[in-house]
Motif scaffolding. Structure first.
Motif, PDB file in Angstrom:
ATOM      1  N   ALA A   1      -6.056  -4.786  -5.187  1.00  0.00           N
ATOM      2  CA  ALA A   1      -5.647  -3.404  -4.945  1.00  0.00           C
ATOM      3  C   ALA A   1      -6.813  -2.456  -5.208  1.00  0.00           C
ATOM      4  O   ALA A   1      -7.637  -2.692  -6.084  1.00  0.00           O
ATOM      5  CB  ALA A   1      -4.477  -3.053  -5.860  1.00  0.00           C
ATOM      6  N   MET A   2      -6.883  -1.391  -4.441  1.00  0.00           N
ATOM      7  CA  MET A   2      -7.871  -0.336  -4.641  1.00  0.00           C
ATOM      8  C   MET A   2      -7.115   0.916  -5.047  1.00  0.00           C
ATOM      9  O   MET A   2      -6.138   1.275  -4.404  1.00  0.00           O
ATOM     10  CB  MET A   2      -8.574  -0.002  -3.323  1.00  0.00           C
TER      11      MET A   2
ATOM     12  N   SER B   1      -7.568   4.999  -5.379  1.00  0.00           N
ATOM     13  CA  SER B   1      -8.510   6.080  -5.173  1.00  0.00           C
ATOM     14  C   SER B   1      -7.847   7.425  -5.380  1.00  0.00           C
ATOM     15  O   SER B   1      -6.770   7.690  -4.868  1.00  0.00           O
ATOM     16  CB  SER B   1      -9.240   5.913  -3.838  1.00  0.00           C
TER      17      SER B   1
ATOM     18  N   ASN C   1      -2.959   7.067  -4.701  1.00  0.00           N
ATOM     19  CA  ASN C   1      -3.057   6.116  -3.587  1.00  0.00           C
ATOM     20  C   ASN C   1      -3.510   4.757  -4.048  1.00  0.00           C
ATOM     21  O   ASN C   1      -4.562   4.623  -4.669  1.00  0.00           O
ATOM     22  CB  ASN C   1      -4.069   6.627  -2.557  1.00  0.00           C
TER      23      ASN C   1
ATOM     24  N   GLY D   1     -12.901   5.952  -7.104  1.00  0.00           N
ATOM     25  CA  GLY D   1     -12.298   4.875  -6.317  1.00  0.00           C
ATOM     26  C   GLY D   1     -12.800   3.550  -6.813  1.00  0.00           C
ATOM     27  O   GLY D   1     -13.986   3.387  -7.083  1.00  0.00           O
ATOM     28  N   GLY D   2     -11.897   2.610  -6.972  1.00  0.00           N
ATOM     29  CA  GLY D   2     -12.353   1.302  -7.428  1.00  0.00           C
ATOM     30  C   GLY D   2     -11.276   0.255  -7.290  1.00  0.00           C
ATOM     31  O   GLY D   2     -10.108   0.558  -7.024  1.00  0.00           O
ATOM     32  N   ASN D   3     -11.706  -0.991  -7.456  1.00  0.00           N
ATOM     33  CA  ASN D   3     -10.783  -2.109  -7.441  1.00  0.00           C
ATOM     34  C   ASN D   3     -10.022  -2.122  -8.772  1.00  0.00           C
ATOM     35  O   ASN D   3     -10.602  -1.921  -9.825  1.00  0.00           O
ATOM     36  CB  ASN D   3     -11.607  -3.395  -7.261  1.00  0.00           C
TER      37      ASN D   3
ATOM     38  N   SER E   1       0.847  -1.197   0.000  1.00  0.00           N
ATOM     39  CA  SER E   1       0.000   0.000   0.000  1.00  0.00           C
ATOM     40  C   SER E   1       0.876   1.238   0.000  1.00  0.00           C
ATOM     41  O   SER E   1       1.921   1.261   0.640  1.00  0.00           O
ATOM     42  CB  SER E   1      -0.874   0.038   1.259  1.00  0.00           C
TER      43      SER E   1
ATOM     44  N   VAL F   1     -14.454  12.177  -6.618  1.00  0.00           N
ATOM     45  CA  VAL F   1     -13.835  10.936  -6.153  1.00  0.00           C
ATOM     46  C   VAL F   1     -13.955   9.834  -7.203  1.00  0.00           C
ATOM     47  O   VAL F   1     -15.031   9.589  -7.745  1.00  0.00           O
ATOM     48  CB  VAL F   1     -14.517  10.446  -4.857  1.00  0.00           C
TER      49      VAL F   1
ATOM     50  N   GLU G   1       1.689   5.421  -2.050  1.00  0.00           N
ATOM     51  CA  GLU G   1       1.510   6.342  -3.173  1.00  0.00           C
ATOM     52  C   GLU G   1       2.448   5.947  -4.292  1.00  0.00           C
ATOM     53  O   GLU G   1       3.624   5.680  -4.064  1.00  0.00           O
ATOM     54  CB  GLU G   1       1.843   7.767  -2.730  1.00  0.00           C
TER      55      GLU G   1
ATOM     56  N   ALA H   1      -4.217   1.040  -2.326  1.00  0.00           N
ATOM     57  CA  ALA H   1      -4.272   0.247  -1.089  1.00  0.00           C
ATOM     58  C   ALA H   1      -4.309  -1.220  -1.489  1.00  0.00           C
ATOM     59  O   ALA H   1      -5.065  -1.601  -2.383  1.00  0.00           O
ATOM     60  CB  ALA H   1      -5.511   0.607  -0.282  1.00  0.00           C
ATOM     61  N   THR H   2      -3.484  -2.040  -0.872  1.00  0.00           N
ATOM     62  CA  THR H   2      -3.430  -3.453  -1.254  1.00  0.00           C
ATOM     63  C   THR H   2      -3.594  -4.350  -0.042  1.00  0.00           C
ATOM     64  O   THR H   2      -3.557  -3.887   1.097  1.00  0.00           O
ATOM     65  CB  THR H   2      -2.083  -3.804  -1.923  1.00  0.00           C
TER      66      THR H   2
END
Lengths: 444, 458
Positions: free
Chosen positions: A401-402, A404, A439, A380-382, A214, A378, A216, A441-442
């Protein structure tokens, strides 16, 4: 049609009739075999009666339903919405008339030819990997659209549509991978072989998973992912959302909102665009509207109603579309909708962009982005399909991973480069975009 | 009419043939802000024919109900063309012949409520939103009701006339402050009761409160969290996380996926039970017969953590040698039926909300749904409202929370299931293969999931 208009004018003050008819054929291959051939013939009529400053709207897909249609429009007119606009009566010029809408090649393509192409695709992909569950499909169709109103307008056009998609799913252990490409236009002119090879190349890289923590990352978005990134701009520049104050952009025309390299048009006259036509679904002549010019918010897109509400000119965006996508639906009332969304390119080649980035992530497909707070910018997604880039090369797939980002700030402060190459994806013509500080996120 | 349909399917040169004819009326009302955006009455009438010839399907849909024989011949020709290229693998699972007439008998029938009354009810809610406070910018209100009559006639002798009622919508409060926009919503839906729309003033106020409060909320930091998910969002989770993967057309021709999805395989801990049912009257996913004329049932997908079933059409059941479950659905006569969900639920458990909460040091409480999406093993579902959990207590509100998971990990990470089961219908619907929105429902109690990926800031 004239009969409906005549009867409607008799009971109302003004009226408009919209008629849609068409036919289409789809050839579908699923799980590596020819699965189904579907054809469809459709017909529908929509009527707006204006009386006492209010609009009554009724629709039907029946053939001889004139009296009932007029009666239903009259039933609702007393409860109807306020009519703030005048029905248009405008001739379209030669420049518009000369935009091709009908392709003989699309109209004449034999079903057997699509079947042959599909079989060839499956042989090719299975030649690479027998375990891939291949899917591909072809769609060809014709639509006739006509609008007439009590201001004297009578316009009509006939248009072809074609679509092609190829892809597959590969399961290895508990790893599931789907790669696909699709294109659409007026003309059946697809690089079937090229897209098939592209899918194979993607499989070849993406079947290997690589870890990513996770954090940047510098990110390059493919045109597919750029279409997700643009959703906040598309919904916020919609005249209705602006007029009703849902969009935060009311009163902000002329403001510099984005990086000066960003220019976006809504182009109803784009060559071979799926949303291209001579008239919109209220009979307003289609046009090219610049929404963002060099980072500055220039125009909103309007139908008759939103233009009247904001004292602007209609922009030929009054479309009767299904809730999702650019598909006409006779039961849908006209609303401002994007036609073809075209983004000006940058000056860097994609290869160079990748090389310059060195290490980072290439995001190709996202899911779930439509459920984001788009009016807040915004996205945001998978990351359904994303690659880790090392030394400018794709080294494998990042999973679970997401992503966003806030499109408003990302396209203002974090835009690094736009590619020279653009891809036409149906109603989108988009470059690759490189952003910094995205960003991701995993898991784990 | 029925006799004519029967004679056409009987005359079709196909292994199987069907005709579906549909006639529907749709009323729609929508507001954006003070102004009425649309009020309309739509009549839709059309049909389709489908033919199976030696493993190939042909399908033709139309609005004009004339020349049905020509249309049937066209479907047979298309199917025959396919049959030259396939090995005849398709088998339809046998089902009993059904002759039935299904009539809806609503608790409160929207057809008996005048447009004027419908409008007044919606305007009442609109007034609540627009006068809530100065930070509420505008409202978005949608309402629809649809009554349809569908006749299905098959070459095997099934003949069903089925009435369907579907109604739904939502009230959205839009708050705006500077460049920030946030929304709160109340959504409703039913297959037999206009009453679900009445007396919802408190829910509408709650939607306003959420929208306004979220303007001041911070964003969640992206990463893995333990999440408690409320019944509404957990229902969406069940639908996205496991429902779609259970659809027979995903599995039936993919040997590798069949290996992964063998009945008896463990997918979660033994407290986890998931089912999909067409039998719960009143919900939008209620359905007596699917669009192949198969009676619906309550189908367990997961029992005590183990895979026990899937959602079948006659074709997917036939190929896999399993029982059809009544899940072949089409959004309208424009489409052939495909494997779809009905009312998908996580069954009630035993945990109390306090038990779930008390040992979470840092987590997320996600409520209410913005929707979700699935592709293969990946899925996302977005919360309409969310809070941080700190030291076993609900803490500050956070905005824009989207959760994501992977079916092979996330279901196993459900470690607590609540005792407060609820089905809450919404006005949206499910999309698959271009067929959107299909009326479906979902239900669940509160659930706790460990290690969910939440997207967000650094």
């Amino acid at each position: 049609m004239e009969n409906i208009l005549k009867k409607a004018i008799k009971v109302g003050e003004h009226a408009e009739v919209f008629q849609l008819s068409g036919s289409s054929t789809q050839v579908n291959f699923e799980n590596g075999r020819l699965k189904k051939i579907d054809s469809s013939e459709n017909f529908g009529t929509a009527l707006r009666i204006i009386r006492g400053g209010k609009i009554g709207f009724a629709t039907t897909t029946k053939q001889n339903d004139v009296d009932d249609l007029v009666r239903r429009a009259m039933d609702v007119v007393e409860f109807g919405g306020e009519c703030r606009f005048e029905l248009p009566f405008e001739e379209c010029g030669e420049d518009v008339k000369s935009v091709p809408l009908f392709s003989e090649r699309t109209a004449d393509i034999p079903t057997e030819k699509m079947v042959e192409s599909g079989l060839e695709i499956i042989r090719r992909i299975h030649g690479y990997e027998r375990q891939i569950q291949v899917f591909c499909g072809f769609t060809v169709g014709q639509t006739e659209v006509a609008t007439a109103n009590s201001a004297g307008l009578k316009c009509e056009y006939k248009k072809t549509g074609a679509g092609f998609g190829v892809g597959g799913r590969l399961i290895e252990g508990k790893n599931m991978l789907t790669c696909f490409e699709s294109r659409a236009g007026i003309d059946f002119d697809f690089d079937i072989q090229g897209l098939t090879e592209k899918v194979i190349e993607d499989f070849d890289v993406a079947r290997k998973n690589v870890p990513a923590a996770s954090g940047e990352y510098p990110v390059i978005l493919t045109p597919h992912a750029v279409s997700d990134l643009l959703m906040p701009i598309i919904v916020c520049s919609n005249g209705r959302a602006v007029a009703k104050g849902i969009s935060p952009w009311r009163g902000r025309l002329g403001e510099e909102m984005f990086d000066p390299r960003l220019t976006i048009h809504d182009d109803g006259l784009l060559e071979n665009g799926t949303a291209t036509a001579h008239f919109d679904d209220e009979g307003v002549v289609m046009q090219k509207t610049t929404v963002i010019e060099k980072g500055v918010l220039k125009n909103f897109i309007h139908d008759l109603d939103s233009a009247a509400a904001l004292g602007a000119r209609p922009t030929g965006n009054g479309l009767r579309n299904k809730r999702m996508g650019n598909i006409k639906d006779v039961a849908a009332p006209p609303a401002p909708s994007s036609t073809n969304v075209v983004m000006e390119p940058g000056d860097m080649a994609v290869d160079e962009m990748l090389k310059n980035m060195g290490d980072g992530i290439l995001v190709d497909r996202l899911i779930g982005t439509m459920m984001s707070n788009l009016y807040g910018g915004v996205v945001g997604g998978n990351v359904l399909l994303g690659y880790k880039i090392e030394g400018g090369k794709r080294v494998g797939r990042i999973k679970d991973a997401m992503m966003s980002v806030n499109a408003f700030s990302a396209l203002k402060d974090n835009l690094v480069a736009l590619s020279r190459e653009r891809i036409q994806l149906g109603s989108f013509v988009l470059p690759y975009i490189r952003l910094k500080n995205v960003n991701i996120a995993t898991r784990g | 009419m029925k006799d004519m349909l029967k004679s056409i399917v009987a005359g079709a040169k196909a292994d199987y043939a069907e005709i579906r004819v549909e006639d529907s009326r749709l009323t729609q009302i929508s507001y954006k802000g003070k102004t009425l955006e649309n009020i309309s009455e739509s009549a839709d009438s059309g049909g389709c024919v489908r033919a199976l010839v030696r493993g190939g399907w042909g399908f033709v849909s139309f609005n004009r109900l004339d020349e049905l024989e020509r249309k049937m011949n066209q479907a047979v020709e298309q199917a025959t063309l396919i049959s030259h290229h396939v090995d005849g693998g398709t088998k339809l699972a046998p089902v009993a012949r059904v002759q039935d007439r299904v009539v809806v008998s609503p608790k409160m029938d929207p057809r008996k409520v005048s447009l004027k009354e419908k409008k007044e009810i919606l305007e009442g809610y609109n007034d609540i939103v627009l006068s809530y406070n100065s930070r509420i910018n505008t409202s978005v209100i949608n309402y629809f009701d649809k009554f349809s009559r569908i006749t299905l006639v098959t070459s095997e002798g099934t003949c069903i006339e089925q009435e369907k009622l579907d109604l739904g919508g939502g009230v959205v409060a839009v708050a705006n402050d500077g460049g920030e926009t946030q929304m709160g919503r109340f959504s409703f839906g039913s297959s037999d009761d206009f009453g679900v729309l009445l007396g919802k003033e408190e829910k509408v106020k709650q939607a306003c409160r959420t929208a306004v409060d979220m303007l001041d909320a911070g964003s969640v930091k992206g990463g893995e969290y333990t999440a408690i998910v409320d019944p509404l969002l957990a229902g969406v989770f069940a639908h996205e996380a496991f429902g779609h993967l259970s659809e027979g057309d995903n599995v039936y021709e993919d040997a590798n996926l069949q290996k992964l999805m063998q009945l008896g395989e463990t997918y979660g801990s033994d407290i986890l039970n998931i089912y999909d049912t067409g039998r719960d009257t009143g919900y939008r996913g209620y359905l007596k017969y699917d669009d192949e004329g198969v009676p619906t049932e309550k189908t367990y997908l997961i029992r005590k953590g183990k895979l026990v079933g899937r959602l079948h059409s006659r074709e997917t059941a036939g190929v896999m040698g399993e029982k059809p479950t009544g899940n072949a659905r089409a959004i309208s006569y424009r489409f052939a039926p495909i494997c779809r969900m009905r009312n998908t639920c996580i069954e009630c458990g035993e945990a109390s909300f306090e038990d779930m909460l008390k040992d979470i040091k840092l987590g997320v409480y996600a409520k209410d749904s913005y929707g979700g999406q699935t592709s293969g093993e990946m899925f996302t579902f977005s919360a309409g409202e969310a809070y941080m959990i700190r030291e076993g207590k609900i803490a500050e509100l956070v905005k824009n929370v989207t959760l994501s998971g992977n079916v092979f990990h996330t279901l196993r990470n459900i470690d607590m299931i609540g005792n407060d089961f609820k089905v809450e219908d919404s006005g949206g619907g499910c999309g698959k293969g271009g067929q959107m929105p299909l009326p479906v429902s979902h239900g669940s109690p509160h659930i706790r999931i460990r290690k969910v990926i939440v997207g967000g800031r650094k």
